[in-house]
Design a protein around this motif. Structure first.
Motif, PDB file in Angstrom:
ATOM      1  N   ILE A   1      13.442 -46.516 -38.625  1.00 30.52           N
ATOM      2  CA  ILE A   1      12.115 -46.795 -38.063  1.00 30.52           C
ATOM      3  C   ILE A   1      11.057 -46.810 -39.158  1.00 30.52           C
ATOM      4  O   ILE A   1      10.218 -47.717 -39.222  1.00 30.52           O
TER       5      ILE A   1
ATOM      6  N   ILE B   1       8.280 -46.328 -29.475  1.00 29.21           N
ATOM      7  CA  ILE B   1       8.325 -47.148 -30.688  1.00 29.21           C
ATOM      8  C   ILE B   1       9.300 -48.312 -30.517  1.00 29.21           C
ATOM      9  O   ILE B   1       8.964 -49.470 -30.810  1.00 29.21           O
TER      10      ILE B   1
ATOM     11  N   THR C   1       7.915 -50.880 -28.067  1.00 30.78           N
ATOM     12  CA  THR C   1       6.766 -51.620 -28.598  1.00 30.78           C
ATOM     13  C   THR C   1       7.197 -52.632 -29.650  1.00 30.78           C
ATOM     14  O   THR C   1       6.703 -53.766 -29.678  1.00 30.78           O
TER      15      THR C   1
ATOM     16  N   LEU D   1       8.722 -49.869 -40.333  1.00 31.37           N
ATOM     17  CA  LEU D   1       7.257 -49.819 -40.216  1.00 31.37           C
ATOM     18  C   LEU D   1       6.576 -49.947 -41.573  1.00 31.37           C
ATOM     19  O   LEU D   1       5.522 -50.591 -41.688  1.00 31.37           O
TER      20      LEU D   1
ATOM     21  N   THR E   1       2.720 -47.472 -31.956  1.00 30.35           N
ATOM     22  CA  THR E   1       3.761 -46.953 -32.852  1.00 30.35           C
ATOM     23  C   THR E   1       3.229 -45.802 -33.711  1.00 30.35           C
ATOM     24  O   THR E   1       3.969 -44.863 -34.009  1.00 30.35           O
ATOM     25  N   SER E   2       1.957 -45.860 -34.088  1.00 29.56           N
ATOM     26  CA  SER E   2       1.375 -44.778 -34.895  1.00 29.56           C
ATOM     27  C   SER E   2       1.298 -43.480 -34.105  1.00 29.56           C
ATOM     28  O   SER E   2       1.657 -42.404 -34.604  1.00 29.56           O
TER      29      SER E   2
ATOM     30  N   LEU F   1       4.752 -42.121 -33.633  1.00 30.17           N
ATOM     31  CA  LEU F   1       5.249 -41.512 -34.870  1.00 30.17           C
ATOM     32  C   LEU F   1       4.682 -40.101 -35.045  1.00 30.17           C
ATOM     33  O   LEU F   1       5.392 -39.180 -35.461  1.00 30.17           O
TER      34      LEU F   1
END
Length: 407
Positions: free
Chosen positions: A72, A196, A199, A76, A155-156, A159
């Protein structure tokens, strides 16, 4: 220039290289350890081994926080600058994340065989590496001009939730407070991994499909993404609060949305291009897994019987997460090494092996009398496929691009 320095330069030439390499090695190690533990525990080969912590919770950590994050973060670090037209992530930043997390995993294994204190040290170091990634990606998110950042925002936040989940696991290791472990388990799946992966699927699958399928209508409904994310968070909260009887209320809408998107994104048409088909097949598991979750919850509410055990979880974790990691990692590796974006027959067969591993693990809960055999068979199938995948793709990360370009 020595051969060692050349290899080091290639590994650090792009964000995905070191992280995917570490993820490939960790994927082999964690499955090797788990199959070894299962074979001994069920007296299939050898005898049960004593570990410094309960092996079930070690397995959960190694899969959720010690395997998927390498892929991941590599993804990213590569895509964030492209999504938001920002400067690329610095080598010192992504290498710090990679090295710290890899060192932490090594200490985790060492601690399993020796003492829990070493596991605690390993998780602390992994948290530091993950923290670097959170800082870098939030800096990109917040520091670039106003534009469409919807996928990046989700995603932020996910995370960051993953970092908090790992921190909770550390709290459990130190204090043995069950509530900390419960949060770590559920946050890892429902507040980190699934948001994540969903998305990224929402952004990339229709985009990739539009690039290779003729007369393709790109469908990307954001209202449906928000609804699915709300259902995911609600599921995580309900499960965390041990309210399994009500999960079906959010699981069935989530399953319906996933199945609808799978249809609209062109599941059947995707089989014209195998590199695209692996993404669509992986995503189809989301609908299947949430249907299983919904059915189990409804049956539990009506009868008090957990009919399917952990089958829904493994349909999600192996079917969706692991398959999508294999699919996306293969695509990124090929594209960023100068190779044609074509999935060869060998990788396609390995992908089908992953699907077989998911089915075997689901059957273990549906046919309990054969569970031990299916546990080990599923683990072996995944291990063999991942060893072969790593043997094929890992050397690419320490070699120069075939087209001679940097990165």
């Amino acid at each position: 220039m020595t051969m060692t320095s050349t290899v080091r330069d290639h590994i650090s030439a792009a964000p995905h290289r070191s992280l995917f390499l570490a993820g490939a090695l960790q994927g082999v190690l964690t499955l090797l350890w788990w199959v070894f533990d299962l074979a001994g525990r069920y007296a299939i080969v050898g005898s049960a081994t004593a570990w410094s912590i309960v092996p079930t919770w070690a397995h959960a950590f190694l899969m959720v926080y010690g395997f998927f994050p390498f892929f991941i973060l590599g993804f990213l670090f590569t895509t964030y600058p492209n999504w938001m037209n920002s400067d690329k992530v610095k080598p010192s930043e992504y290498m710090a994340t990679s090295l710290l997390m890899a060192l932490g995993v090594v200490l985790f294994y060492a601690g399993l065989m020796t003492h829990k204190v070493i596991i605690i040290m390993g998780v602390e170091i992994m948290l530091a590496g993950w923290g670097v990634a959170v800082y870098v990606l939030f800096r990109i998110l917040l520091g670039t001009p106003a534009q469409d950042k919807r996928h990046a925002r989700v995603t932020s936040v996910a995370l960051l939730m993953g970092w908090l989940g790992m921190a909770a696991y550390l709290v459990w290791l130190v204090t043995e407070v069950p509530a900390a472990l419960d949060f770590a388990r559920h946050a890892g799946i429902w507040f980190f991994l699934l948001p994540i992966v969903l998305t990224v699927s929402h952004r990339m699958i229709p985009f990739f499909s539009s690039r290779v399928l003729d007369n393709y209508e790109m469908v990307r409904p954001y209202w449906m993404l928000w609804l699915m994310l709300a259902c995911i968070v609600a599921h995580g909260c309900l499960q965390w609060l041990e309210m399994a009887a009500y999960l079906w209320i959010v699981d069935f809408p989530l399953a319906f949305c996933a199945i609808y998107l799978s249809y609209r994104w062109g599941f059947l048409r995707s089989f014209k291009v195998s590199l695209l088909a692996v993404l669509h097949v992986s995503f189809a598991w989301l609908g299947v897994s949430m249907l299983l979750y919904g059915i189990q919850s409804l049956v539990y509410q009506l009868s008090g019987n957990m009919l399917l055990g952990l089958a829904p979880l493994h349909a999600l974790a192996i079917g969706y997460f692991a398959s999508m990691v294999l699919a996306m990692a293969s695509r990124v590796t090929l594209g960023h090494s100068g190779r044609p974006l074509e999935l060869d027959r060998f990788t396609w067969l390995l992908f089908l092996g992953f699907q077989a591993a998911a089915v075997l693990r689901i059957l273990a809960d549906i046919v309990p009398v054969l569970a031990p055999m299916f546990y080990v068979a599923a683990g072996l199938a995944w291990l063999i496929c991942f060893v072969l995948w790593a043997a094929k793709y890992a050397p690419i990360y320490w070699r120069q691009r075939v087209d001679g370009k940097p990165g």
